[in-house]
Scaffold this motif. Structure first.
Motif, PDB file in Angstrom:
ATOM      1  N   ILE A 103       0.872  -1.171   0.000  1.00 18.28           N
ATOM      2  CA  ILE A 103       0.000   0.000   0.000  1.00 18.28           C
ATOM      3  C   ILE A 103       0.914   1.227   0.000  1.00 18.28           C
ATOM      4  O   ILE A 103       1.679   1.435   0.936  1.00 18.28           O
ATOM      5  CB  ILE A 103      -0.923   0.025   1.243  1.00 18.28           C
ATOM      6  N   SER A 104       0.821   2.039  -1.050  1.00 21.83           N
ATOM      7  CA  SER A 104       1.723   3.188  -1.147  1.00 21.83           C
ATOM      8  C   SER A 104       1.086   4.470  -0.627  1.00 21.83           C
ATOM      9  O   SER A 104       1.790   5.401  -0.249  1.00 21.83           O
ATOM     10  CB  SER A 104       2.191   3.377  -2.590  1.00 21.83           C
ATOM     11  N   SER A 105      -0.241   4.546  -0.603  1.00 22.01           N
ATOM     12  CA  SER A 105      -0.896   5.717  -0.017  1.00 22.01           C
ATOM     13  C   SER A 105      -2.335   5.369   0.329  1.00 22.01           C
ATOM     14  O   SER A 105      -2.949   4.500  -0.279  1.00 22.01           O
ATOM     15  CB  SER A 105      -0.842   6.924  -0.958  1.00 22.01           C
ATOM     16  N   ARG A 106      -2.827   6.090   1.332  1.00 21.91           N
ATOM     17  CA  ARG A 106      -4.198   5.869   1.798  1.00 21.91           C
ATOM     18  C   ARG A 106      -4.702   7.192   2.366  1.00 21.91           C
ATOM     19  O   ARG A 106      -3.969   7.897   3.039  1.00 21.91           O
ATOM     20  CB  ARG A 106      -4.182   4.796   2.881  1.00 21.91           C
ATOM     21  N   LYS A 107      -5.974   7.529   2.084  1.00 21.57           N
ATOM     22  CA  LYS A 107      -6.544   8.777   2.574  1.00 21.57           C
ATOM     23  C   LYS A 107      -8.034   8.584   2.824  1.00 21.57           C
ATOM     24  O   LYS A 107      -8.691   7.837   2.097  1.00 21.57           O
ATOM     25  CB  LYS A 107      -6.330   9.900   1.564  1.00 21.57           C
ATOM     26  N   THR A 108      -8.561   9.254   3.854  1.00 23.69           N
ATOM     27  CA  THR A 108     -10.003   9.215   4.138  1.00 23.69           C
ATOM     28  C   THR A 108     -10.489  10.622   4.423  1.00 23.69           C
ATOM     29  O   THR A 108      -9.732  11.486   4.866  1.00 23.69           O
ATOM     30  CB  THR A 108     -10.326   8.322   5.356  1.00 23.69           C
ATOM     31  N   GLU A 109     -11.783  10.839   4.163  1.00 23.11           N
ATOM     32  CA  GLU A 109     -12.433  12.120   4.458  1.00 23.11           C
ATOM     33  C   GLU A 109     -13.863  11.866   4.887  1.00 23.11           C
ATOM     34  O   GLU A 109     -14.510  10.947   4.388  1.00 23.11           O
ATOM     35  CB  GLU A 109     -12.448  13.028   3.224  1.00 23.11           C
ATOM     36  N   ASN A 110     -14.367  12.687   5.803  1.00 24.65           N
ATOM     37  CA  ASN A 110     -15.767  12.670   6.224  1.00 24.65           C
ATOM     38  C   ASN A 110     -16.389  13.992   5.834  1.00 24.65           C
ATOM     39  O   ASN A 110     -15.721  15.016   5.802  1.00 24.65           O
ATOM     40  CB  ASN A 110     -15.893  12.504   7.743  1.00 24.65           C
ATOM     41  N   GLY A 111     -17.706  13.976   5.595  1.00 25.86           N
ATOM     42  CA  GLY A 111     -18.385  15.223   5.272  1.00 25.86           C
ATOM     43  C   GLY A 111     -19.869  15.003   5.095  1.00 25.86           C
ATOM     44  O   GLY A 111     -20.418  13.953   5.450  1.00 25.86           O
ATOM     45  N   ARG A 112     -20.533  16.019   4.540  1.00 22.86           N
ATOM     46  CA  ARG A 112     -21.964  15.956   4.263  1.00 22.86           C
ATOM     47  C   ARG A 112     -22.214  16.495   2.861  1.00 22.86           C
ATOM     48  O   ARG A 112     -21.567  17.446   2.430  1.00 22.86           O
ATOM     49  CB  ARG A 112     -22.767  16.791   5.254  1.00 22.86           C
ATOM     50  N   ASP A 113     -23.179  15.892   2.173  1.00 18.36           N
ATOM     51  CA  ASP A 113     -23.614  16.383   0.870  1.00 18.36           C
ATOM     52  C   ASP A 113     -24.417  17.660   1.105  1.00 18.36           C
ATOM     53  O   ASP A 113     -25.388  17.653   1.878  1.00 18.36           O
ATOM     54  CB  ASP A 113     -24.469  15.326   0.168  1.00 18.36           C
ATOM     55  N   LEU A 114     -24.035  18.767   0.472  1.00 15.74           N
ATOM     56  CA  LEU A 114     -24.710  20.042   0.690  1.00 15.74           C
ATOM     57  C   LEU A 114     -26.139  20.040   0.159  1.00 15.74           C
ATOM     58  O   LEU A 114     -26.986  20.780   0.659  1.00 15.74           O
ATOM     59  CB  LEU A 114     -23.910  21.174   0.045  1.00 15.74           C
ATOM     60  N   ASN A 115     -26.444  19.211  -0.846  1.00 17.20           N
ATOM     61  CA  ASN A 115     -27.792  19.175  -1.422  1.00 17.20           C
ATOM     62  C   ASN A 115     -28.733  18.270  -0.639  1.00 17.20           C
ATOM     63  O   ASN A 115     -29.899  18.603  -0.442  1.00 17.20           O
ATOM     64  CB  ASN A 115     -27.736  18.716  -2.879  1.00 17.20           C
ATOM     65  N   THR A 116     -28.251  17.104  -0.214  1.00 10.96           N
ATOM     66  CA  THR A 116     -29.132  16.125   0.437  1.00 10.96           C
ATOM     67  C   THR A 116     -28.906  16.020   1.938  1.00 10.96           C
ATOM     68  O   THR A 116     -29.688  15.379   2.633  1.00 10.96           O
ATOM     69  CB  THR A 116     -28.923  14.728  -0.167  1.00 10.96           C
ATOM     70  N   ASN A 117     -27.826  16.610   2.448  1.00 13.41           N
ATOM     71  CA  ASN A 117     -27.446  16.542   3.862  1.00 13.41           C
ATOM     72  C   ASN A 117     -27.102  15.121   4.314  1.00 13.41           C
ATOM     73  O   ASN A 117     -27.072  14.839   5.504  1.00 13.41           O
ATOM     74  CB  ASN A 117     -28.526  17.151   4.763  1.00 13.41           C
ATOM     75  N   GLU A 118     -26.829  14.220   3.375  1.00 14.90           N
ATOM     76  CA  GLU A 118     -26.444  12.861   3.734  1.00 14.90           C
ATOM     77  C   GLU A 118     -24.990  12.842   4.208  1.00 14.90           C
ATOM     78  O   GLU A 118     -24.143  13.553   3.667  1.00 14.90           O
ATOM     79  CB  GLU A 118     -26.583  11.923   2.525  1.00 14.90           C
ATOM     80  N   ALA A 119     -24.723  12.019   5.231  1.00 12.29           N
ATOM     81  CA  ALA A 119     -23.352  11.851   5.705  1.00 12.29           C
ATOM     82  C   ALA A 119     -22.557  11.097   4.641  1.00 12.29           C
ATOM     83  O   ALA A 119     -23.057  10.156   4.032  1.00 12.29           O
ATOM     84  CB  ALA A 119     -23.334  11.078   7.018  1.00 12.29           C
ATOM     85  N   ILE A 120     -21.314  11.531   4.409  1.00 17.96           N
ATOM     86  CA  ILE A 120     -20.462  10.931   3.380  1.00 17.96           C
ATOM     87  C   ILE A 120     -19.124  10.534   4.007  1.00 17.96           C
ATOM     88  O   ILE A 120     -18.570  11.262   4.822  1.00 17.96           O
ATOM     89  CB  ILE A 120     -20.196  11.920   2.228  1.00 17.96           C
ATOM     90  N   PHE A 121     -18.632   9.364   3.601  1.00 18.48           N
ATOM     91  CA  PHE A 121     -17.287   8.922   3.971  1.00 18.48           C
ATOM     92  C   PHE A 121     -16.589   8.507   2.683  1.00 18.48           C
ATOM     93  O   PHE A 121     -17.118   7.703   1.908  1.00 18.48           O
ATOM     94  CB  PHE A 121     -17.340   7.735   4.942  1.00 18.48           C
ATOM     95  N   CYS A 122     -15.417   9.071   2.419  1.00 15.27           N
ATOM     96  CA  CYS A 122     -14.650   8.741   1.211  1.00 15.27           C
ATOM     97  C   CYS A 122     -13.308   8.151   1.619  1.00 15.27           C
ATOM     98  O   CYS A 122     -12.708   8.563   2.610  1.00 15.27           O
ATOM     99  CB  CYS A 122     -14.396   9.982   0.368  1.00 15.27           C
ATOM    100  N   SER A 123     -12.852   7.186   0.828  1.00 15.60           N
ATOM    101  CA  SER A 123     -11.533   6.609   1.062  1.00 15.60           C
ATOM    102  C   SER A 123     -10.855   6.366  -0.276  1.00 15.60           C
ATOM    103  O   SER A 123     -11.514   6.117  -1.280  1.00 15.60           O
ATOM    104  CB  SER A 123     -11.638   5.299   1.853  1.00 15.60           C
ATOM    105  N   SER A 124      -9.526   6.468  -0.264  1.00 20.73           N
ATOM    106  CA  SER A 124      -8.761   6.150  -1.471  1.00 20.73           C
ATOM    107  C   SER A 124      -7.507   5.394  -1.047  1.00 20.73           C
ATOM    108  O   SER A 124      -7.004   5.562   0.065  1.00 20.73           O
ATOM    109  CB  SER A 124      -8.394   7.408  -2.248  1.00 20.73           C
ATOM    110  N   GLU A 125      -7.029   4.566  -1.976  1.00 14.93           N
ATOM    111  CA  GLU A 125      -5.867   3.731  -1.678  1.00 14.93           C
ATOM    112  C   GLU A 125      -5.152   3.400  -2.976  1.00 14.93           C
ATOM    113  O   GLU A 125      -5.784   3.066  -3.969  1.00 14.93           O
ATOM    114  CB  GLU A 125      -6.349   2.451  -0.997  1.00 14.93           C
ATOM    115  N   ARG A 126      -3.837   3.512  -2.959  1.00 12.92           N
ATOM    116  CA  ARG A 126      -3.004   3.069  -4.083  1.00 12.92           C
ATOM    117  C   ARG A 126      -2.233   1.851  -3.629  1.00 12.92           C
ATOM    118  O   ARG A 126      -1.679   1.830  -2.529  1.00 12.92           O
ATOM    119  CB  ARG A 126      -2.044   4.161  -4.517  1.00 12.92           C
ATOM    120  N   ALA A 127      -2.197   0.842  -4.486  1.00 13.62           N
ATOM    121  CA  ALA A 127      -1.542  -0.409  -4.105  1.00 13.62           C
ATOM    122  C   ALA A 127      -0.795  -1.005  -5.296  1.00 13.62           C
ATOM    123  O   ALA A 127      -1.175  -0.811  -6.448  1.00 13.62           O
ATOM    124  CB  ALA A 127      -2.571  -1.408  -3.596  1.00 13.62           C
ATOM    125  N   ARG A 128       0.252  -1.735  -4.967  1.00 17.86           N
ATOM    126  CA  ARG A 128       0.987  -2.525  -5.956  1.00 17.86           C
ATOM    127  C   ARG A 128       0.941  -3.969  -5.495  1.00 17.86           C
ATOM    128  O   ARG A 128       1.299  -4.288  -4.372  1.00 17.86           O
ATOM    129  CB  ARG A 128       2.432  -2.062  -6.079  1.00 17.86           C
TER     130      ARG A 128
END
Length: 132
Positions: free
Chosen positions: A13-38
């Motif tokens: 795993i060369s990189s990993r990132k996460t973010e939390n937030g809310r959709d401004l239009n629907t007010n739904e809770a959002i969780f995003c993650s990304s990962e690069r792997a070899r």
């Protein structure tokens, strides 16, 4: 027949990132993650290397009390910069950019029975999860 020899797989795993937030239009809770792997598969007489990036966004559906989550996952596949192979030459041609994308829709719903969370047991029954 000859034995195939020992095989081994390795994942880096060369990189990993996460973010939390809310959709401004629907007010739904959002969780995003990304990962690069070899991934490296070592086979007698050959080595197979693959580079991927996975980006996933999860949303808690409003009004579900956290019991319903939808998501979208995108996997980008990259060629590897091996100068001794055809793939390495193609990697130079595309400038290191992704060569394939795979999108997956995710729909997760908590399975409830009698409004209590439970899991299936190996004998076909249901075991309720105790409130803690």
């Amino acid at each position: 027949f000859q034995p195939l020899g020992q095989r081994r797989g390795e994942v880096y795993i060369s990189s990993r990132k996460t973010e939390n937030g809310r959709d401004l239009n629907t007010n739904e809770a959002i969780f995003c993650s990304s990962e690069r792997a070899r991934s490296v598969l070592l086979i007698p007489g050959d080595v197979v290397v693959s580079d991927t990036e996975t980006i996933t966004e999860y949303r808690v559906v409003d009004g579900s009390g956290g019991n319903h989550v939808k998501g979208l996952s995108r996997i980008a596949v990259y060629l590897t910069p091996n100068p001794n192979s055809r793939e390495g030459l193609l990697w130079q041609d595309v400038g290191g950019k992704a060569v394939a994308f795979f999108d997956y829709d995710i729909d997760l719903r908590r399975k409830l029975e009698d409004s209590r969370a439970y899991v299936h047991t190996p004998n076909g029954g249901a075991q309720y999860i105790a409130d803690i």
